[in-house]
Motif scaffolding. Structure first.
Motif: not given
Lengths: 312, 292
Positions: B73-74, B77, B80-81, B122, B126, B203-204
């Motif tokens: 899930y992370n 994210q 997507y970021r 993305a 998951d 981004s992350d």
């Protein structure tokens, strides 16, 4: 009698042995990392570094079984690769007899830290008993720590006497004197402590940078201060003392930088395991990895070399 | 007195490669000249060597376990970021593609598809495990199930055309499942990949998960093939490179997958999907004893 002023004692000793030019040392050692060592010379360097390694495990969780596998690794570093054995295995006193059985007749020495390693903060009697115990169990080499408290207080006589007594307790075993450079604070102090230790030692004994248990360990700079002290001492007295940087040397490339420093400061006479050692645990696998890379031409993965890294 | 416009000294950019979350030059200090569509000098781009590749693999291997441990899930994210970051600077990417010869309409389309593709993967992050994994019927008292796991460090050799969309399309499915990537950008149009690196950095995405090299294929392909820690290769390659990759990969038993997609076909939906994630996972089957 301890001297009344530690400041005066330090000043007198500094006068005798000379001070260290910090900026000069740092510039000098920065040059060592720019030398290009390739192909045959690199293979020679890697194998020489391997033969100088004191393969070390100094953990509370050491077991006889772990020591046994360490000894096997020391004797036979890697399947399919022709290499010398390492110089020694370095263990805690309680593990000496297991290590002695493990190395057998391979020629690999057993080194033991002693004298209340790593702090040294216990009674001299206890420290000496530890040394005698390790030697009685078969240790070929003893790595002692100096009394940093006495040194910093300017009580050089006590530090010197303690080294002499440990030396006596060693008998025929080689002695390595750990200065624990990170606790000596300055290059001048490292030079002073080196001279005090060397004044007591026999030819073929060693001075050693650190225990590996503090934040700052062997660096090219403090290695340089110590090998220059060894050179100056040798030129003065003709007595050749060995050197062992320990702690923080993890990569083959770093070990080559140290060898370059030795070559350019002390010369070829020190480029062997009788006069130069690396105290390390993870260095060996990186040396093997680079040797295997030179042999096959392909970069190798660390997990092929008995590294406990995650299998990524 | 009216203020005269002062002539400014031009501030030109030194493109650097993105390795281990930092922007670095090649360790060799070599560069190669890149010219724009008019033939004018644009910039000196790092000409990465096998040592840069080695360093990138070290960085990717270091980042790997942490990235693989993140929840799917992370990872979704974060991908997507990443799409958000590309979208926000899409104008800059379009301009750079146009500067190196793309038609504006094509460049705009390509960047938009690139953003959408990132979001596509993305979405998969998951979900792929449910589809690639399985519960297997066995004739003994075992609960038998198969789960996909990341392979480790994957080498990506991106196509020259389209330089950006090809790179994005090859990186995204590989990192979606928890692999880390060392990618070689297009040799002819490397600059958009440098820009992409700057977007990755903001981004992350943890540093080291994606590492982007620029340089010459013929210098780097052999090392991609033989480096033992690269566990799989995803390459857009001609016959010669394919042969070199297959031969070199044999000694380290590395998985090699070639992208059959060419040119404008990268824009199609057929250029994305679950199979590409499936190409870069290992399937782990577990036999779990149960009461009869």
């Amino acid at each position: 009698m301890p001297p009344r002023s530690s400041h005066a004692a330090h000043a007198r000793l500094l006068d005798e042995v000379g001070s260290v030019d910090q900026v000069g040392i740092e510039e000098r050692v920065a040059k060592f990392t720019t030398r290009s060592v390739k192909k045959e010379a690199k293979i020679w360097g890697l194998k020489t570094a391997l033969s100088m390694t004191d393969l070390t495990t100094l953990e509370g969780k050491d077991t006889p079984g772990k020591i046994e596998s360490l000894c096997r690794k020391a004797i036979h570093p890697h399947e399919g690769l022709v290499t010398p054995t390492v110089a020694a295995v370095c263990v805690y006193p309680s593990m000496v007899r297991h290590a002695k059985a493990g190395v057998g007749a391979s020629g690999v020495k057993v080194a033991s830290v002693a004298t209340a390693f790593p702090s040294g903060q216990t009674h001299l009697k206890t420290r000496l008993a530890e040394v005698r115990g390790a030697v009685a169990d078969g240790a070929d080499e003893i790595d002692m720590v100096i009394n940093r408290g006495a040194f910093l207080a300017g009580d050089f006589a006590q530090m010197e006497d303690e080294i002499s007594e440990v030396l006596e307790a060693c008998g025929a075993a080689t002695l390595k004197v750990i200065l624990e450079v990170s606790e000596l604070e300055t290059f001048d102090n490292i030079r002073k402590a080196s001279f005090i230790a060397m004044g007591v030692l026999r030819p073929g004994d060693f001075i050693k940078t650190s225990t590996g248990k503090t934040t700052l360990n062997a660096t090219l700079a403090n290695n340089q201060v110590m090998i220059e002290a060894i050179r100056d001492f040798y030129l003065d007295t003709g007595i050749a003392i060995g050197m062992k940087p320990a702690g923080g040397i993890k990569t083959a490339k770093q070990s080559l930088h140290f060898l370059i420093a030795v070559k350019e400061t002390l010369g070829d006479a020190w480029l062997n395991k009788k006069r130069y050692r690396f105290g390390a645990s993870s260095l060996l696998n990186d040396l093997l990895r680079q040797l295997e890379k030179e042999r096959t031409g392909a970069y190798q993965a660390p997990y092929s070399f008995s590294d406990a890294s995650e299998s990524y | 007195m009216s203020a005269q416009p002062k002539s400014r000294i031009p501030v030109t950019k030194t493109p650097k490669v993105y390795i281990g979350g930092a922007f670095v030059r090649s360790e060799s200090a070599r560069t190669f000249k890149v010219t724009d569509r008019s033939g004018a000098f644009f910039a000196n781009i790092p000409q990465c060597t096998r040592k840069d590749l080695r360093n990138a693999v070290e960085a990717a291997a270091k980042a790997g376990p942490g990235w693989a441990r993140r929840t799917p899930y992370n990872r979704a994210q974060i991908l997507y970021r990443l799409a958000e970051m590309i979208e926000a600077r899409s104008g800059e990417l379009v301009a750079s593609l146009v500067q190196f010869g793309a038609r504006r309409a094509d460049a705009e389309k390509g960047v938009a598809v690139g953003v959408d593709r990132m979001i596509h993967y993305a979405g998969w992050a998951d979900k792929y495990a449910q589809l690639l994994g399985s519960v297997n019927p066995v004739s003994s008292a075992h609960f038998n199930f198969t789960v996909p796991e990341p392979m480790g460090v994957v080498g990506v050799v991106a196509p020259d055309s389209p330089p950006l969309l090809g790179l994005i399309s090859m990186i995204a499915p590989v990192i979606a499942s928890g692999n880390t990537v060392v990618a070689l950008a297009s040799e002819t149009v490397p600059y958009p990949a440098v820009l992409l690196g700057e977007m990755l950095a903001t981004s992350d995405l943890p540093g080291g998960v994606v590492n982007l090299l620029t340089g010459f294929r013929k210098e780097l392909v052999p090392t991609f093939a033989t480096h033992a820690q690269i566990r799989a290769i995803y390459a857009s390659a001609g016959p010669d490179d394919r042969k070199a990759l297959r031969l070199g990969a044999a000694a380290s038993v590395k998985r090699v997958r070639f992208s059959g997609t060419e040119g404008a076909a990268w824009l199609n939906d057929a250029a994305q999907g679950l199979e590409r994630i499936g190409d870069f996972v290992e399937l782990k089957t577990t036999w779990h004893p149960i009461g009869a």
